[in-house]
Write a protein that holds these residues in place. Structure first.
Motif, PDB file in Angstrom:
ATOM      1  N   GLY A 100       0.787  -1.224   0.000  1.00 19.94           N
ATOM      2  CA  GLY A 100       0.000   0.000   0.000  1.00 19.94           C
ATOM      3  C   GLY A 100       0.819   1.274   0.000  1.00 19.94           C
ATOM      4  N   MET A 101       2.131   1.161  -0.095  1.00 19.33           N
ATOM      5  CA  MET A 101       2.964   2.364  -0.095  1.00 19.33           C
ATOM      6  C   MET A 101       2.567   3.325  -1.214  1.00 19.33           C
ATOM      7  N   LEU A 102       2.152   2.779  -2.339  1.00 24.86           N
ATOM      8  CA  LEU A 102       1.702   3.617  -3.447  1.00 24.86           C
ATOM      9  C   LEU A 102       0.194   3.555  -3.643  1.00 24.86           C
ATOM     10  N   THR A 103      -0.385   2.376  -3.451  1.00 25.97           N
ATOM     11  CA  THR A 103      -1.808   2.200  -3.754  1.00 25.97           C
ATOM     12  C   THR A 103      -2.724   2.588  -2.601  1.00 25.97           C
ATOM     13  N   ASN A 104      -2.188   2.676  -1.388  1.00 24.24           N
ATOM     14  CA  ASN A 104      -2.996   3.077  -0.232  1.00 24.24           C
ATOM     15  C   ASN A 104      -2.286   4.222   0.489  1.00 24.24           C
ATOM     16  N   PHE A 105      -2.091   5.308  -0.264  1.00 26.07           N
ATOM     17  CA  PHE A 105      -1.272   6.420   0.210  1.00 26.07           C
ATOM     18  C   PHE A 105      -1.845   7.076   1.465  1.00 26.07           C
ATOM     19  N   ASN A 106      -3.158   7.087   1.607  1.00 29.99           N
ATOM     20  CA  ASN A 106      -3.769   7.741   2.772  1.00 29.99           C
ATOM     21  C   ASN A 106      -3.363   7.064   4.083  1.00 29.99           C
ATOM     22  N   THR A 107      -3.382   5.716   4.066  1.00 31.40           N
ATOM     23  CA  THR A 107      -3.001   4.976   5.271  1.00 31.40           C
ATOM     24  C   THR A 107      -1.521   5.161   5.585  1.00 31.40           C
ATOM     25  N   ILE A 108      -0.683   5.030   4.574  1.00 33.68           N
ATOM     26  CA  ILE A 108       0.755   5.220   4.763  1.00 33.68           C
ATOM     27  C   ILE A 108       1.040   6.648   5.216  1.00 33.68           C
ATOM     28  N   GLY A 109       0.313   7.593   4.604  1.00 32.40           N
ATOM     29  CA  GLY A 109       0.481   8.993   4.978  1.00 32.40           C
ATOM     30  C   GLY A 109       0.145   9.245   6.437  1.00 32.40           C
ATOM     31  N   GLY A 110      -0.816   8.483   6.966  1.00 34.52           N
ATOM     32  CA  GLY A 110      -1.192   8.613   8.371  1.00 34.52           C
ATOM     33  C   GLY A 110      -0.066   8.188   9.295  1.00 34.52           C
ATOM     34  N   ARG A 111       0.628   7.117   8.926  1.00 35.59           N
ATOM     35  CA  ARG A 111       1.758   6.648   9.732  1.00 35.59           C
ATOM     36  C   ARG A 111       2.922   7.644   9.682  1.00 35.59           C
ATOM     37  N   ARG A 148      12.717   3.481  10.591  1.00 40.61           N
ATOM     38  CA  ARG A 148      13.266   2.343   9.843  1.00 40.61           C
ATOM     39  C   ARG A 148      12.344   1.963   8.694  1.00 40.61           C
ATOM     40  N   LEU A 149      11.041   2.039   8.953  1.00 38.87           N
ATOM     41  CA  LEU A 149      10.061   1.633   7.950  1.00 38.87           C
ATOM     42  C   LEU A 149       9.648   2.760   7.004  1.00 38.87           C
ATOM     43  N   TYR A 150       9.530   3.962   7.553  1.00 44.16           N
ATOM     44  CA  TYR A 150       8.962   5.070   6.777  1.00 44.16           C
ATOM     45  C   TYR A 150       9.898   6.263   6.594  1.00 44.16           C
ATOM     46  N   GLY A 151      11.085   6.199   7.209  1.00 48.05           N
ATOM     47  CA  GLY A 151      11.975   7.351   7.173  1.00 48.05           C
ATOM     48  C   GLY A 151      12.296   7.844   5.774  1.00 48.05           C
ATOM     49  N   GLY A 152      12.417   6.918   4.843  1.00 45.32           N
ATOM     50  CA  GLY A 152      12.775   7.299   3.474  1.00 45.32           C
ATOM     51  C   GLY A 152      11.651   7.930   2.687  1.00 45.32           C
ATOM     52  N   ILE A 153      10.416   7.804   3.178  1.00 46.25           N
ATOM     53  CA  ILE A 153       9.285   8.364   2.431  1.00 46.25           C
ATOM     54  C   ILE A 153       8.559   9.446   3.224  1.00 46.25           C
TER      55      ILE A 153
END
Length: 244
Positions: A100-111, A148-153
């Motif tokens: 979901g990093m690309l296809t579920n951007f809203n959820t990833i964006g929340g994290r 570690r998981l999201y730092g790059g994005i």
């Protein structure tokens, strides 16, 4: 792209070594030069042509102000991809690709938003003022894990210009999501990969550190060139009008 790809550098980096002939993908046939000791040898003249085309695209993409997401989660690629991404100011994924990093951007964006909030509260002392040392330590551990998981994005755009992937057989989820979103993929395609999944395939060895480093350096240079073009345009726009 003003830099020409040097076939001698590709040869020295071992970019021509493919996989065992038994592991090849038939769609890579146009990029295979020959067989040697049961191993496919990639045609580096095709590599040069495809790489230069890919670099021109990356340069144009970043010149348009768009981001290129760098993806390399296999061990050999992680440090290389992280460094060029940080150096060029591009987002990256070098740990596990999260669905979901690309296809579920809203959820990833929340994290990501949660991570930024924790970092801000930690930096301004809010957490230290409200919680005891053990609780603050736990918040720091959460920040470290989220980074570690999201730092790059953390600063990824909702609409990417492209995705650069080191190994499409390793990061299949990244390939699937990018294609689903219609985001152009630039990727190294070894002899066991399906190049039809990629808009800009770069036929080359995706296991050798020297090859990954060389191609990543070319990509970084293309990103930098594109961003320099954008800055020139911005400087001209911001420049005061001269009297005639």
């Amino acid at each position: 792209m003003t830099t020409n790809v040097d076939i001698k550098d590709l040869l020295a980096a071992g970019a021509h070594f493919g996989h065992k002939t038994s592991r090849w993908h038939p769609k890579m046939a146009p990029y295979i030069h020959s067989k040697r000791n049961g191993t496919h040898i990639i045609d580096l003249t095709k590599t040069v042509t495809n790489l230069e085309t890919a670099l021109n695209f990356i340069s144009d993409t970043t010149a348009a102000g768009k981001q290129v997401l760098m993806v390399g989660t296999k061990r050999q690629a992680q440090d290389i991809i992280k460094k060029i991404a940080i150096d060029t100011g591009m987002p990256y994924v070098t740990e596990r690709w999260l669905g979901g990093m690309l296809t579920n951007f809203n959820t990833i964006g929340g994290r990501v938003k949660h991570l930024k909030s924790l970092e801000e509260r930690m930096a301004n002392g809010e957490l230290a003022n409200k919680y005891n040392k053990l609780e603050v330590q736990r918040f720091q551990e959460e920040i470290d894990e989220l980074n570690r998981l999201y730092g790059g994005i953390k600063d990824i755009a909702s609409k990417l210009g492209a995705v650069f992937i080191v190994d499409i057989t390793h990061d299949t989820n990244a390939v699937r999501e990018a294609n689903k979103m219609g985001t152009p993929i630039v990727a190294i395609t070894d002899s066991n990969a399906d190049p039809s999944q990629v808009k800009y395939p770069i036929p080359a060895n995706d296991d050798a550190i020297k090859t990954i480093q060389l191609i990543a350096d070319y990509v970084a240079a293309a990103v930098a060139e594109g961003r320099a073009k954008t800055k020139k345009v911005e400087d001209k726009t911001d420049a005061p009008a001269t009297e005639k």
